[in-house]
Structures are given as structure tokens and as C-alpha cells.
Design a protein around this motif. Structure first.
Motif, PDB file in Angstrom:
ATOM      1  N   ILE A   1      30.106  30.657  38.244  1.00 59.55           N
ATOM      2  CA  ILE A   1      31.383  29.972  38.344  1.00 59.55           C
ATOM      3  C   ILE A   1      31.980  29.931  36.954  1.00 59.55           C
ATOM      4  CG2 ILE A   1      30.251  27.705  38.135  1.00 59.55           C
ATOM      5  CD1 ILE A   1      32.511  26.554  39.888  1.00 59.55           C
ATOM      6  N   ILE A   2      33.282  30.229  36.846  1.00 64.87           N
ATOM      7  CA  ILE A   2      33.932  30.272  35.542  1.00 64.87           C
ATOM      8  C   ILE A   2      35.308  29.625  35.629  1.00 64.87           C
ATOM      9  CG2 ILE A   2      32.740  32.382  34.838  1.00 64.87           C
ATOM     10  CD1 ILE A   2      35.442  33.865  35.331  1.00 64.87           C
ATOM     11  N   ALA A   3      35.855  29.307  34.465  1.00 66.52           N
ATOM     12  CA  ALA A   3      37.251  28.884  34.339  1.00 66.52           C
ATOM     13  C   ALA A   3      37.967  29.859  33.415  1.00 66.52           C
ATOM     14  CB  ALA A   3      37.336  27.471  33.775  1.00 66.52           C
ATOM     15  N   ASP A   4      39.230  30.159  33.723  1.00 61.19           N
ATOM     16  CA  ASP A   4      40.007  30.987  32.800  1.00 61.19           C
ATOM     17  C   ASP A   4      40.687  30.091  31.766  1.00 61.19           C
ATOM     18  OD1 ASP A   4      42.303  29.916  33.986  1.00 61.19           O
ATOM     19  OD2 ASP A   4      42.739  31.711  35.171  1.00 61.19           O
ATOM     20  N   SER A   5      41.481  30.674  30.883  1.00 62.74           N
ATOM     21  CA  SER A   5      42.077  29.910  29.791  1.00 62.74           C
ATOM     22  C   SER A   5      43.122  28.904  30.270  1.00 62.74           C
ATOM     23  CB  SER A   5      42.703  30.865  28.763  1.00 62.74           C
ATOM     24  OG  SER A   5      43.648  31.719  29.380  1.00 62.74           O
ATOM     25  N   GLN A   6      43.602  29.043  31.518  1.00 59.62           N
ATOM     26  CA  GLN A   6      44.536  28.079  32.089  1.00 59.62           C
ATOM     27  C   GLN A   6      43.827  26.980  32.884  1.00 59.62           C
ATOM     28  OE1 GLN A   6      45.326  31.650  32.529  1.00 59.62           O
ATOM     29  NE2 GLN A   6      46.274  31.274  30.538  1.00 59.62           N
TER      30      GLN A   6
ATOM     31  N   PHE B   1      33.752  44.804  21.342  1.00 61.86           N
ATOM     32  CA  PHE B   1      34.193  45.475  22.568  1.00 61.86           C
ATOM     33  C   PHE B   1      35.721  45.496  22.608  1.00 61.86           C
ATOM     34  CE2 PHE B   1      33.109  41.030  23.328  1.00 61.86           C
ATOM     35  CZ  PHE B   1      34.328  40.514  23.770  1.00 61.86           C
ATOM     36  N   SER B   2      36.258  46.337  23.468  1.00 58.90           N
ATOM     37  CA  SER B   2      37.698  46.333  23.723  1.00 58.90           C
ATOM     38  C   SER B   2      37.923  46.054  25.201  1.00 58.90           C
ATOM     39  CB  SER B   2      38.337  47.673  23.328  1.00 58.90           C
ATOM     40  OG  SER B   2      37.839  48.728  24.140  1.00 58.90           O
ATOM     41  N   ALA B   3      39.145  45.784  25.582  1.00 59.70           N
ATOM     42  CA  ALA B   3      39.447  45.369  26.948  1.00 59.70           C
ATOM     43  C   ALA B   3      39.014  46.390  27.991  1.00 59.70           C
ATOM     44  CB  ALA B   3      40.943  45.085  27.085  1.00 59.70           C
TER      45      ALA B   3
ATOM     46  N   CYS C   1      24.674  41.307  40.642  1.00 62.74           N
ATOM     47  CA  CYS C   1      25.451  40.682  39.581  1.00 62.74           C
ATOM     48  C   CYS C   1      25.324  39.171  39.668  1.00 62.74           C
ATOM     49  CB  CYS C   1      26.923  41.089  39.678  1.00 62.74           C
ATOM     50  SG  CYS C   1      27.929  40.496  38.299  1.00 62.74           S
ATOM     51  N   GLU C   2      25.125  38.550  38.503  1.00 63.40           N
ATOM     52  CA  GLU C   2      25.065  37.092  38.410  1.00 63.40           C
ATOM     53  C   GLU C   2      25.919  36.564  37.261  1.00 63.40           C
ATOM     54  OE1 GLU C   2      21.043  35.661  38.310  1.00 63.40           O
ATOM     55  OE2 GLU C   2      20.464  36.738  40.132  1.00 63.40           O
ATOM     56  N   ALA C   3      26.756  37.433  36.677  1.00 62.28           N
ATOM     57  CA  ALA C   3      27.433  37.059  35.433  1.00 62.28           C
ATOM     58  C   ALA C   3      28.813  37.697  35.360  1.00 62.28           C
ATOM     59  CB  ALA C   3      26.593  37.504  34.241  1.00 62.28           C
ATOM     60  N   PHE C   4      29.830  36.874  35.038  1.00 65.20           N
ATOM     61  CA  PHE C   4      31.168  37.434  34.815  1.00 65.20           C
ATOM     62  C   PHE C   4      31.988  36.502  33.941  1.00 65.20           C
ATOM     63  CE2 PHE C   4      32.204  34.400  37.977  1.00 65.20           C
ATOM     64  CZ  PHE C   4      33.519  34.458  38.429  1.00 65.20           C
ATOM     65  N   VAL C   5      33.056  37.054  33.368  1.00 67.43           N
ATOM     66  CA  VAL C   5      34.037  36.285  32.602  1.00 67.43           C
ATOM     67  C   VAL C   5      35.421  36.769  33.004  1.00 67.43           C
ATOM     68  CG1 VAL C   5      32.458  35.964  30.650  1.00 67.43           C
ATOM     69  CG2 VAL C   5      34.082  37.880  30.620  1.00 67.43           C
ATOM     70  N   GLU C   6      36.446  35.997  32.606  1.00 71.94           N
ATOM     71  CA  GLU C   6      37.832  36.400  32.817  1.00 71.94           C
ATOM     72  C   GLU C   6      38.494  36.550  31.462  1.00 71.94           C
ATOM     73  OE1 GLU C   6      42.097  36.498  33.914  1.00 71.94           O
ATOM     74  OE2 GLU C   6      41.058  35.317  32.385  1.00 71.94           O
ATOM     75  N   MET C   7      39.223  37.643  31.285  1.00 75.24           N
ATOM     76  CA  MET C   7      39.883  37.900  30.011  1.00 75.24           C
ATOM     77  C   MET C   7      41.195  38.620  30.252  1.00 75.24           C
ATOM     78  SD  MET C   7      38.372  39.860  26.595  1.00 75.24           S
ATOM     79  CE  MET C   7      38.016  41.415  27.439  1.00 75.24           C
TER      80      MET C   7
END
Length: 289
Positions: free
Chosen positions: A91-96, A238-240, A156-162
Motif C-alpha cells: 500500500i502506498i501514497a502518492d505525493s498528493q 535511475f531515470s523515469a 510482486c510485493e513492492a511498488f512506488v508512484e512517481m
């Protein structure tokens, strides 16, 4: 009293693209114990005001997001009305401050209903929430369900939002584990997408050292931490659209448990949670660098 592990080695980034190891660290300390009912925490995230820790459990558990306060007291049970917990793994939160569930646990590498769910989740006063965006996806390169066991790279058990995209870091379950993992990019949109392969990297060590169980990104979006049972692995450079040249800094936690969740409290402090297993685990740890 808050106990903090100080790790100055965290800022010593190497210019060598190969994984580097920092092992001269203090023992990981418990910040607080999780409520007894949360035995299989698989992800944690912070509310926008950072007053609530959102926690989830994985396959076989309820379609509920739990809210904890800063002392670990359970303050909310928020039912996700229109979603099933197939296998919620992060579970993640984005910058907003938007909250997302990663329904992409895939132990046998055979799922074809992988998804990321955006929730209408604002605060701990809620009793219920709904999925307001479903991002379905399949992995570029996977043509068999499951593939041969020597190529089980699609759990998969890992993610981020960018910056409008999700980045997924796979958990290697291959026969002959060697620390290899894949990085995929998926747009943060409603729809059904092919997850684009943008990196193939390798972590040093055995399964407990190098099987990825959670991820988090800092506020400046130039550092991503990957969690395993024994270590954190810091990605930089890293890059996008390309992770192949990312540098990896390995930091030993000098602590072995089933760690499944990580989040940045701020850019200098991490929270880490593990599952309860007999006499160990079931805690949240505070980790400073």
C-alpha cells in the motif's frame, strides 16, 4: 521512548553500479508492537498529514485497511466495499496523498487479474471506502502462466508512484534463486495495460537477503528503498524510463524476520513492519539515517 538506529552509511552512495554492502550498523530496535489482530501485515503507508499509518494484510485476510496512530494503537478498520483481497501485497501514497493498493501478489506466477487499486480514503474517521480507479496490467515478456520455474520473476510485493507512473519491483521465486529482479512501469490511469520492462537488476545474497518484499520512495524522488527480510537496498541514479543503470547500496539491518512493509516517515527516517511468527516479529521499527 523512541528508539532510533543511526546509520550514517546510508548517505555514502557509491559510484560503482554494482551492489555495495554496508554492514557496520547497530541492531534494529522496536518502535512499537502491532495490534494482535494484525499478524500478516504486508504493507504500510502514511496519510497525508502523517498522523495515520495505514496497514493491510495479504491473501486470505479481509478486504480492510487498518489505521494506526503513532503509538501503534488501532484507530480505524476501513472496509473496501467494492474490492476483494486477492493478494494485497503493498500500500502506498502518492505525493498528493492518494492511497493505492497493490493487488499483485503472484506466488505461483500464474495470475492474470493483476491490478493496482486507487482508494477514496481520506482519514481515520471513515468506516468504508471504495475503489475509484482500477489499473489492470500484465507483464511485458510473460507469455506462460506460469512460466518454467527457472523464470519465476513475476511475483510482486513492492511498488512506488512517481510522476504519473507506478514502478513495480518483482520478487524472485525462481528455482535457483540468484537475486535477479525486474522493474516494470505502469501508467497511473484507469485501464488495462502492458507493464513495460524498464530494468533487470540483481541483489547480492540468498533469499532472505535479496527477495524484495516492499518499496518506498523519498520526497525528492531520487532514492528508492527496497526491503528484504535482512536488508534494505537503496536505489539511486535511475531515470523515469530506465532503471538498468541504477546504483544499489545494500544496508544490513542485522536482524532477520519476515519484514514485509516499508515507508518513509520523512526523508531521513523509515518505518519498517514485519509479520508475527511465533515469538518474533509483529512490530514496527523506526530506522534513521
Amino acid at each position: 521512548m523512541l528508539r532510533v538506529v543511526i546509520l550514517s552509511a546510508f548517505l555514502l552512495w557509491s559510484c560503482n553500479p554494482k551492489a555495495q554492502d554496508s554492514s557496520k550498523n547497530e541492531e534494529l530496535k522496536v518502535e512499537f508492537s502491532l495490534p494482535k489482530k494484525l499478524k500478516e501485515v504486508s504493507g504500510i503507508a502514511l496519510s497525508k498529514d502523517k498522523k495515520t499509518i495505514w496497514a493491510i494484510e495479504d491473501q486470505g485476510n479481509k478486504n480492510v485497511v487498518y489505521g494506526l496512530d503513532a503509538q501503534g494503537k488501532q484507530i480505524a478498520d476501513v472496509v473496501v466495499d467494492n474490492a476483494e483481497n486477492n493478494d494485497w501485497e503493498d500500500i502506498i501514497a502518492d505525493s498528493q496523498g492518494n492511497i493505492y493498493l497493490g493487488d499483485f501478489g503472484n506466488n505461483d506466477n500464474n495470475r492474470q487479474n493483476l491490478a493496482i487499486l486507487k482508494l477514496d480514503l481520506k482519514d481515520a474517521s471513515q468506516k468504508n471506502t471504495n475503489v475509484i480507479q482500477t489499473t489492470r496490467f500484465h507483464y511485458e515478456g510473460q507469455t506462460e502462466f506460469p512460466p518454467k520455474k527457472s523464470n519465476w520473476l513475476y511475483d510482486c510485493e513492492a511498488f512506488v508512484e512517481m510522476n504519473g507512473n507506478f514502478y513495480l519491483f518483482t520478487k524472485n521465486r525462481s528455482k535457483g534463486f540468484d537475486g535477479t529482479f525486474l522493474v516494470f512501469q505502469v501508467p497511473n490511469k484507469e485501464g488495462d495495460f502492458e507493464a513495460k520492462l524498464i530494468g533487470k537488476l540483481k541483489l547480492n545474497g540468498k533469499y532472505s537477503d535479496a527477495a524484495i518484499t516492499s518499496a518506498a520512495i523519498n520526497s525528492t524522488k531520487d532514492k528508492i528503498v527496497l526491503l528484504s527480510h535482512k536488508n534494505i537496498h537503496v536505489l539511486s541514479g535511475f531515470s523515469a524510463n530506465d532503471f538498468n543503470a541504477a546504483k544499489i547500496q545494500k544496508i544490513s539491518l542485522n536482524h532477520n524476520s519476515q519484514k514485509e512493509a516499508i515507508v518513509f516517515l520523512d526523508d531521513k527516517i523509515l518505518l519498517i513492519a514485519d509479520e508475527k511468527d511465533k515469538s518474533i516479529g509483529g512490530n514496527v521499527y523506526k530506522f534513521s539515517f
